[in-house]
Design a protein around this motif. Sequence first.
Motif, short mmCIF file in Angstrom:
data_model
loop_
_atom_site.label_atom_id
_atom_site.label_comp_id
_atom_site.label_asym_id
_atom_site.label_seq_id
_atom_site.Cartn_x
_atom_site.Cartn_y
_atom_site.Cartn_z
N SER A 96 0.84 -1.20 0.00
CA SER A 96 0.00 0.00 0.00
C SER A 96 0.87 1.26 0.00
O SER A 96 0.61 2.21 -0.76
CB SER A 96 -0.90 -0.01 1.24
OG SER A 96 -1.66 1.16 1.31
N THR A 97 1.92 1.25 0.81
CA THR A 97 2.84 2.39 0.86
C THR A 97 3.54 2.57 -0.48
O THR A 97 3.66 3.71 -0.98
CB THR A 97 3.90 2.16 1.98
OG1 THR A 97 3.22 2.01 3.23
CG2 THR A 97 4.88 3.31 2.05
N ALA A 98 3.98 1.47 -1.08
CA ALA A 98 4.64 1.54 -2.39
C ALA A 98 3.69 2.08 -3.44
O ALA A 98 4.08 2.90 -4.29
CB ALA A 98 5.16 0.16 -2.80
N ARG A 99 2.42 1.67 -3.40
CA ARG A 99 1.44 2.17 -4.37
C ARG A 99 1.23 3.68 -4.20
O ARG A 99 1.11 4.42 -5.18
CB ARG A 99 0.11 1.43 -4.21
CG ARG A 99 0.16 0.04 -4.80
CD ARG A 99 -1.17 -0.67 -4.65
NE ARG A 99 -1.13 -1.97 -5.31
CZ ARG A 99 -1.90 -2.99 -5.01
NH1 ARG A 99 -2.80 -2.87 -4.05
NH2 ARG A 99 -1.79 -4.12 -5.66
N GLU A 100 1.18 4.12 -2.94
CA GLU A 100 1.01 5.56 -2.68
C GLU A 100 2.22 6.32 -3.19
O GLU A 100 2.07 7.40 -3.79
CB GLU A 100 0.82 5.80 -1.18
CG GLU A 100 -0.52 5.34 -0.66
CD GLU A 100 -0.65 5.47 0.87
OE1 GLU A 100 0.15 6.21 1.48
OE2 GLU A 100 -1.54 4.81 1.44
N GLU A 101 3.42 5.77 -2.93
CA GLU A 101 4.64 6.43 -3.41
C GLU A 101 4.66 6.49 -4.93
O GLU A 101 5.04 7.51 -5.52
CB GLU A 101 5.89 5.70 -2.89
CG GLU A 101 6.12 5.88 -1.41
CD GLU A 101 7.30 5.05 -0.89
OE1 GLU A 101 7.97 4.36 -1.69
OE2 GLU A 101 7.54 5.10 0.33
N ILE A 102 4.23 5.39 -5.58
CA ILE A 102 4.17 5.37 -7.04
C ILE A 102 3.18 6.42 -7.54
O ILE A 102 3.46 7.15 -8.51
CB ILE A 102 3.80 3.96 -7.56
CG1 ILE A 102 4.98 3.02 -7.35
CG2 ILE A 102 3.40 3.99 -9.03
CD1 ILE A 102 4.65 1.55 -7.63
N LYS A 103 2.04 6.55 -6.87
CA LYS A 103 1.05 7.55 -7.26
C LYS A 103 1.62 8.96 -7.13
O LYS A 103 1.48 9.79 -8.04
CB LYS A 103 -0.22 7.41 -6.40
CG LYS A 103 -1.33 8.36 -6.82
CD LYS A 103 -2.53 8.18 -5.93
CE LYS A 103 -3.68 9.06 -6.31
NZ LYS A 103 -3.44 10.46 -6.44
N VAL A 104 2.31 9.20 -6.01
CA VAL A 104 2.92 10.52 -5.80
C VAL A 104 3.97 10.78 -6.89
O VAL A 104 4.02 11.87 -7.48
CB VAL A 104 3.55 10.62 -4.39
CG1 VAL A 104 4.45 11.84 -4.26
CG2 VAL A 104 2.46 10.63 -3.33
N LEU A 105 4.82 9.77 -7.17
CA LEU A 105 5.84 9.93 -8.20
C LEU A 105 5.21 10.14 -9.57
O LEU A 105 5.69 10.96 -10.37
CB LEU A 105 6.77 8.70 -8.22
CG LEU A 105 7.70 8.55 -7.02
CD1 LEU A 105 8.42 7.21 -7.08
CD2 LEU A 105 8.70 9.70 -6.96
N ASN A 111 3.23 16.29 -13.49
CA ASN A 111 3.41 17.75 -13.31
C ASN A 111 4.68 18.22 -13.98
O ASN A 111 4.70 19.26 -14.67
CB ASN A 111 3.44 18.12 -11.83
CG ASN A 111 2.07 18.05 -11.20
OD1 ASN A 111 1.06 18.14 -11.89
ND2 ASN A 111 2.03 17.91 -9.89
N ASP A 112 5.78 17.45 -13.78
CA ASP A 112 7.06 17.82 -14.40
C ASP A 112 6.95 17.79 -15.92
O ASP A 112 7.48 18.67 -16.61
CB ASP A 112 8.19 16.89 -13.94
CG ASP A 112 8.60 17.13 -12.49
OD1 ASP A 112 8.16 18.16 -11.92
OD2 ASP A 112 9.37 16.31 -11.95
N GLN A 113 6.23 16.78 -16.45
CA GLN A 113 6.05 16.70 -17.91
C GLN A 113 5.24 17.89 -18.41
O GLN A 113 5.57 18.49 -19.46
CB GLN A 113 5.36 15.38 -18.30
CG GLN A 113 6.26 14.17 -18.22
CD GLN A 113 5.50 12.88 -18.52
OE1 GLN A 113 4.28 12.82 -18.43
NE2 GLN A 113 6.25 11.85 -18.89
#
Length: 138
Positions: A96-105, A111-113
């Motif tokens: 779950s934490t990894a999925r949240e981090e992936i979503k944030v990334l 946004n960067d694109q």
Amino acid sequence: EELESLKDKLKQHKEDARLSRQELATIEENIKYGESTVEELKSSNAILKEKLVLAEQSSTSLISQKKQLEEEFCVFKEHENAVKQSLKRSLENKLSTAREEIKVLRDTLENDQANTKAALRDIQRYEDEKNVLQREMV
């Protein structure tokens, strides 16, 4: 003649007595053999009784050990299940934490694109304006 008859009877009695003694000796021998066999059987029986007692003691001990091992196995299985559940929860939390981090990334990347595209458009616009100004200056 009577003497002869008595002698024959005496001879016959002696022969009968000899045969009876032989038969008695055979019977006594058989009795001794039977007594010997009985003693051997008693000894064998005593040994078998001792073995039976030892086997019963061993059986009782083995049953006790089996019960103890079964109890230890149950405790082990409970511990194993608890560890599995704990690992499962831990892995689910990490996922779950990894999925949240992936979503944030992913959001950051998007946004960067978008910022990069906007910056590229701005650069292109400035290039176009620069070209127009350069042509006008000529």
